[in-house]
Design a protein around this motif. Structure first.
Motif, short mmCIF file in Angstrom:
data_model
loop_
_atom_site.label_atom_id
_atom_site.label_comp_id
_atom_site.label_asym_id
_atom_site.label_seq_id
_atom_site.Cartn_x
_atom_site.Cartn_y
_atom_site.Cartn_z
N ASP A 591 0.86 -1.17 0.00
CA ASP A 591 0.00 0.00 0.00
C ASP A 591 0.90 1.23 0.00
N GLU A 592 0.64 2.12 -0.93
CA GLU A 592 1.48 3.31 -1.06
C GLU A 592 0.60 4.56 -1.02
N VAL A 593 1.03 5.53 -0.24
CA VAL A 593 0.36 6.83 -0.18
C VAL A 593 1.43 7.88 -0.46
N SER A 594 1.17 8.73 -1.42
CA SER A 594 2.16 9.73 -1.81
C SER A 594 1.48 11.08 -2.02
N ALA A 602 -3.50 7.52 -2.84
CA ALA A 602 -3.37 6.23 -2.17
C ALA A 602 -3.68 5.11 -3.16
N ARG A 603 -2.79 4.10 -3.22
CA ARG A 603 -3.01 2.99 -4.14
C ARG A 603 -2.33 1.73 -3.62
N ARG A 604 -2.80 0.58 -4.09
CA ARG A 604 -2.19 -0.71 -3.79
C ARG A 604 -1.41 -1.15 -5.02
N VAL A 605 -0.09 -1.35 -4.84
CA VAL A 605 0.82 -1.59 -5.96
C VAL A 605 1.42 -2.99 -5.86
N ARG A 606 1.44 -3.68 -6.99
CA ARG A 606 2.11 -4.99 -7.08
C ARG A 606 3.37 -4.79 -7.90
N THR A 614 1.10 -3.76 -11.41
CA THR A 614 -0.29 -3.30 -11.40
C THR A 614 -0.46 -2.28 -10.28
N SER A 615 -1.57 -1.49 -10.40
CA SER A 615 -1.87 -0.48 -9.39
C SER A 615 -3.38 -0.25 -9.34
N VAL A 616 -3.96 -0.27 -8.13
CA VAL A 616 -5.40 0.01 -7.97
C VAL A 616 -5.57 1.04 -6.85
N PRO A 617 -6.59 1.92 -6.95
CA PRO A 617 -6.80 2.92 -5.89
C PRO A 617 -7.08 2.26 -4.55
N LEU A 618 -6.64 2.94 -3.49
CA LEU A 618 -6.81 2.45 -2.12
C LEU A 618 -7.72 3.43 -1.38
#
Length: 823
Positions: A591-594, A602-606, A614-618
């Motif tokens: 989980d990344e918040v920048s 905020a997004r969840r990054v693989r 991949t990246s999806v909003p968190l």
């Protein structure tokens, strides 16, 4: 042979060598190249001990040449009294008394059985070259003598004056005896031959074609000016071939010489013919080989040395200027059989700037294989071993991390069962891992083919490893040695059925990825460069057939000195599924918040290493990550993103003043401190912040008050008042923005004020800015009593004529203070 030895300088020291090994069991022989130590010391030791004498050489070509030379002197075929064993080839018998091996072969034997059964003595030759395996072999033999085999004779032979260091390690409590043999070289004239102006020796791709042209022209000049065979030194196999091509049409035999050549071609280069010879060689001929007939040396002044970029995860050979010591050894090759000449392709001025000696490999090389050897020996990190130089701590830490990632050592540095299996394969541990794991995926034969390709550091135009593999399968100069290596590796690979339908392209890519998962690379969006899983950028050479491939498995990339990206030297295509299969340890989801463009994103990054997949909003990021993102945004864009009211700014300046004056418990409120402790003062407000607009709504005054220390905060107005009452009755605001509090006040309002006011319980005097009736500074003082005596008369004289309506009494201490105008 010992009764009537060849006329070589070392023969005069043989009796001392034998006496030393009989008395101590150890000796260091210091003798320059060409004195015959490799030829005469082994039979002298063999005559003095019972059992086999093992002699090490740093390179296969030198081991074979030394054994062949000694067998010829004995008048016997190889494999009788004298034999050799190198990777992929061996000629020995039960009658062999002297066996010449590469140092790597000796290390394998030591790891299998440290007692070395049947071996009476080990002679380490060329220890001055300070190869990593040579340093390790010396340390292990000292350990064996100390704990297992007191009777094992160890002889170290060196060509430099640093023999005392080796003797100190080898002898243990008392240094080993040193037998020094002086050289007997003929005079060698130095001819300086610098390249033409503006001819670069190297560029991003290596040695430049223009400089190779210069080396070739220098060879032609040497042939025309003098007699005898020519030995040419260039840094690598590619440059050997380049110079040899440029010498086409000479009335002489041009013979390449390097470690990748078949044995027959190496022998031809070392054998005199009916015509003059030009032997174009790498550093293999610098000290460990004798090339008969040579009276001329042409030295390009370059060498290949290992370098490791731990930050980028890249290791390999780099081209550097030769050291002065190496240049002298190369030149000495021209004076072994008679007076000669050394043509140096640089100037005397440049020569003076060369380093004195090359750096030991232990200080510059990749230590992964070295660390695995130490682990299998039972000495992780080299503890307790007699190493000439300790391994660098940072490099060993990187090597340990690599080995743990490969699964060959545990967290404490002890080898796993898999690690011992990998260690038994005579290749780098990464390639050993690729062979063992890849055999189940692509088949044992194909896995061995690719690993043999990688072990020989095969290069191809454009860096296409698959093209190199197909060329080797078709045959060619390098095919025979490669097939031999493939056969040996296949015997070490587990037998299993390969994955169906995997093309050669993907099979090569998969094996490379198993060996170097940190070098998997994906094409950057909209560009022609790649990002590797290690986080390093990389680019292909122009014209490469691999340009545009979505994914690459990179086998070799240089460090890209002074460039943003590394340059890919060899690689193979791979797809994303195989990349994930080869490097599962690098796959993670975070989980990344920048802070981006004034907004919290905020997004969840693989990711696979540094490569985003991949990246999806968190929707509900953790508060800790939000705080970190806000800290990032405020650090980058400044605390001005907050709405600082006049009251908040004033409070911050007063708190800063008290922190300077008192220290604790008054807090530091500098930008850096406020950013570090963001959650302490903005904590309750952060959960509602999604962007810059929300930051602007935060009550900064209330937030700062959370930092006030209690109960001391109750005295804030007494210690650092917002305003001070002056004798006229006015309340004047104190300016706390500087290092010292400032009170700007009109001079007439402080008549009768004898002493300067002090703040922070009298610790800090106020700096008075005494103003004229027009509000301009008339005087600045922190000592009001002194000002009335010495400064005021001058100010009065200057200003009373200009401002006659205002009071300018003779005695300001007894005069009444005035707010407005009074004569």
């Amino acid at each position: 042979m010992l009764a009537d030895p060849p006329d070589l300088p070392v023969r005069h020291g043989l009796a001392d060598v034998v006496a030393a090994i009989r008395a101590r069991g150890v000796v260091v022989v210091q003798a320059p190249p060409g004195t015959g130590k490799t030829t005469l010391v082994p039979p002298a030791v063999a005559a003095a001990v019972r059992g086999r004498v093992v002699v090490t050489q740093p390179r296969r070509i030198a081991a074979r040449a030394a054994a062949r030379r000694l067998a010829q002197l004995l008048g016997e075929p190889l494999g009788q009294t004298v034999g050799f064993s190198v990777r992929g080839a061996s000629q020995t018998s039960a009658a062999t008394r002297v066996e010449v091996v590469t140092t790597g072969v000796l290390l394998r034997r030591l790891q299998r059985d440290p007692e070395l059964p049947g071996v009476a003595a080990v002679i380490l030759d060329e220890v001055h070259e300070r190869h990593l395996v040579d340093d390790l072999a010396l340390a292990l033999l000292v350990d064996v003598r100390a704990h297992l085999r007191e009777d094992l004779v160890v002889v170290a032979m060196s060509a430099t004056v640093e023999a005392e260091r080796t003797a100190a390690l080898l002898g243990g409590a008392e240094p080993a005896p040193v037998v020094a043999v002086p050289g007997a070289l003929f005079p060698v004239e130095t001819v300086w031959c610098p390249a033409p102006a503006r001819t670069a020796r190297t560029d991003d791709r290596g040695v430049t074609p223009a400089f190779l042209d210069h080396v070739a022209s220098t060879v032609r000049r040497a042939l025309a000016e003098r007699t005898g065979d020519v030995l040419v030194f260039v840094p690598g196999a590619g440059e050997v071939d380049g110079v040899a091509r440029r010498l086409g049409g000479l009335d002489a035999d041009v013979r390449p010489l390097h470690g990748r050549l078949p044995a027959g071609e190496q022998d031809r280069a070392l054998t005199p013919g009916t015509r003059r010879r030009v032997v174009v060689s790498t550093a293999v001929a610098e000290s460990s080989l004798t090339v008969p007939g040579v009276r001329l040396v042409v030295d390009a002044g370059l060498s290949r040395e290992p370098r490791t970029d731990h930050a980028r995860g890249l290791a390999g050979l780099v081209t550097v200027s030769v050291s002065r010591a190496s240049a002298e050894q190369r030149a000495g090759r021209a004076g072994r059989e008679g007076p000669g000449a050394a043509y140096r392709c640089w100037s005397a001025h440049d020569h003076a700037r060369l380093v004195a000696h090359p750096q030991p490999e232990i200080l510059t090389a990749d230590l992964t294989a070295f660390a695995l050897e130490l682990a299998c020996w039972g000495s992780p990190q080299g503890a307790g071993l007699a190493l000439l130089d300790p391994p660098p701590t940072a490099a060993m830490a990187v090597a340990h991390g690599t080995l743990v990632g490969l699964g060959v050592v545990d967290a404490d540095g002890h080898p796993t069962e898999r690690g011992r299996a990998v260690s038994a394969i005579p290749v780098d541990p990464r390639l050993g891992r690729a062979l063992l794991d890849g055999a189940a995926l692509v088949g044992a034969r194909r896995a061995a083919e690719v690993v043999a390709l990688l072990a020989d550091d095969a290069r191809a135009p454009g860096g296409d490893l698959v093209a190199v593999l197909r060329a080797l399968r078709r045959g060619g100069p390098q095919a025979s040695a490669w097939r031999t290596q493939v056969g040996r590796l296949q015997a070490s690979a587990p037998g299993s059925a390969p994955t169906e339908g995997l093309t050669d392209d993907l099979a090569v890519g998969l094996l490379v990825a198993l060996a170097h998962p940190d070098r998997l690379a994906r094409l950057r969006p909209g560009g022609s460069t790649y990002l590797m899983t290690s986080g390093t950028g990389a680019s292909l050479a122009p014209g490469s057939a691999l340009v545009g491939q979505p994914w690459l498995a990179v086998a070799d990339a240089d460090r890209g000195a002074a460039r943003r990206d590394a340059t890919i030297r060899s690689a193979a295509p791979i797809d994303q599924d195989l990349a994930l299969e080869a490097a599962p340890a690098l796959l993670r989801e975070d989980d990344e918040v920048s802070w981006s463009n004034g907004t919290v994103v905020a997004r969840r990054v693989r990711r696979l290493g540094a490569i985003e997949l991949t990246s999806v909003p968190l929707r509900t990021p953790s508060p800790e990550l939000v705080v970190d993102a806000l800290r990032e945004g405020l650090s980058r864009d400044g605390l001005a993103l907050l709405r600082w009211s006049e009251a908040a700014t004033s409070l911050r300046h007063r708190m800063a003043f008290l922190h300077r004056a008192w220290g604790a418990p008054w807090p530091d409120v500098s930008d850096a401190a406020l950013l570090t402790h963001l959650e302490e003062w903005l904590g309750p407000d952060l959960a509602r912040v999604k962007g810059a607009r929300d930051l602007g709504r935060v009550d900064v005054l209330q937030a700062l008050r959370r930092l006030l220390p209690w109960p001391e905060a109750s005295r804030l107005d007494a210690l650092a008042p917002e305003r001070l009452t002056v004798p006229s009755g006015s309340q004047v605001r104190v300016d706390y923005t500087g290092d010292q509090p400032v009170l700007p006040v009109r001079l007439q309002e402080v008549f009768g004020w004898r002493a300067t006011p002090r703040l922070a319980d009298g610790r800090v005097p106020v700096l008075l800015h005494l103003l004229s009736p027009a509000g301009r500074p008339a005087a600045v003082t922190a000592d009001l009593e002194s000002f009335w005596r010495t400064g005021y008369p001058q100010v009065r004289a200057e200003l009373r004529g200009r401002y006659p309506k205002h009071a300018w009494p003779d005695d300001p201490l007894t005069a009444a203070p005035v707010r407005g105008v009074r004569r």
